[in-house]
Scaffold this motif. Structure first.
Motif, short mmCIF file in Angstrom:
data_model
loop_
_atom_site.label_atom_id
_atom_site.label_comp_id
_atom_site.label_asym_id
_atom_site.label_seq_id
_atom_site.Cartn_x
_atom_site.Cartn_y
_atom_site.Cartn_z
N SER A 16 39.82 -40.94 51.09
CA SER A 16 39.47 -41.85 52.19
C SER A 16 39.06 -41.07 53.43
O SER A 16 39.24 -39.86 53.53
N VAL A 18 40.45 -41.52 56.29
CA VAL A 18 41.56 -41.70 57.22
C VAL A 18 41.66 -40.45 58.10
O VAL A 18 41.69 -39.33 57.58
N PRO A 19 41.69 -40.62 59.41
CA PRO A 19 41.84 -39.46 60.28
C PRO A 19 43.14 -38.71 59.96
O PRO A 19 44.17 -39.34 59.64
N GLU A 21 45.41 -37.44 61.66
CA GLU A 21 46.60 -37.82 62.42
C GLU A 21 47.22 -39.13 61.93
O GLU A 21 48.36 -39.44 62.26
N TRP A 22 46.49 -39.90 61.12
CA TRP A 22 47.02 -41.16 60.58
C TRP A 22 47.43 -41.04 59.11
O TRP A 22 48.05 -41.95 58.56
N LEU A 23 47.06 -39.94 58.48
CA LEU A 23 47.31 -39.79 57.05
C LEU A 23 48.78 -39.93 56.69
O LEU A 23 49.13 -40.62 55.73
N GLU A 25 51.10 -41.63 58.18
CA GLU A 25 51.49 -43.03 58.30
C GLU A 25 51.01 -43.85 57.11
O GLU A 25 51.72 -44.70 56.58
N VAL A 26 49.78 -43.59 56.68
CA VAL A 26 49.22 -44.30 55.52
C VAL A 26 50.04 -43.97 54.27
O VAL A 26 50.43 -44.87 53.52
N SER A 28 53.13 -42.89 54.11
CA SER A 28 54.47 -43.46 54.26
C SER A 28 54.48 -44.96 53.95
O SER A 28 55.41 -45.46 53.31
N SER A 29 53.46 -45.65 54.40
CA SER A 29 53.37 -47.09 54.15
C SER A 29 53.28 -47.39 52.66
O SER A 29 53.96 -48.28 52.14
#
Length: 66
Positions: A16, A18-19, A21-23, A25-26, A28-29
């Motif tokens: 993906s 996904v930046p 810095e957000w990876l 969080e993604v 973990s979700s």
């Protein structure tokens, strides 16, 4: 869900846009949801599969990193 399903999800996350810095969080979700679905879910293995450079296995002729 099967191991192949988890591998496909990890591949989708890895590929993906996904930046960085957000990876975390993604990942973990997804881990939270997948752990609820399967108590034997291996979070460490999933995180490794979501990161680039994981080893490749073939599922139905396609390569997925697991």
């Amino acid at each position: 869900m099967t191991r192949k399903d988890y591998a496909l999800i990890a591949c989708a996350i890895r590929e993906s846009d996904v930046p960085p810095e957000w990876l975390g969080e993604v990942i973990s979700s997804f881990m939270f949801i997948l752990k609820e679905n399967n108590p034997k879910f291996d979070a460490t293995r999933f995180v490794e599969a979501c990161r680039a450079g994981s080893s490749k296995r073939t599922a139905k002729g396609n390569e997925y990193n697991v």
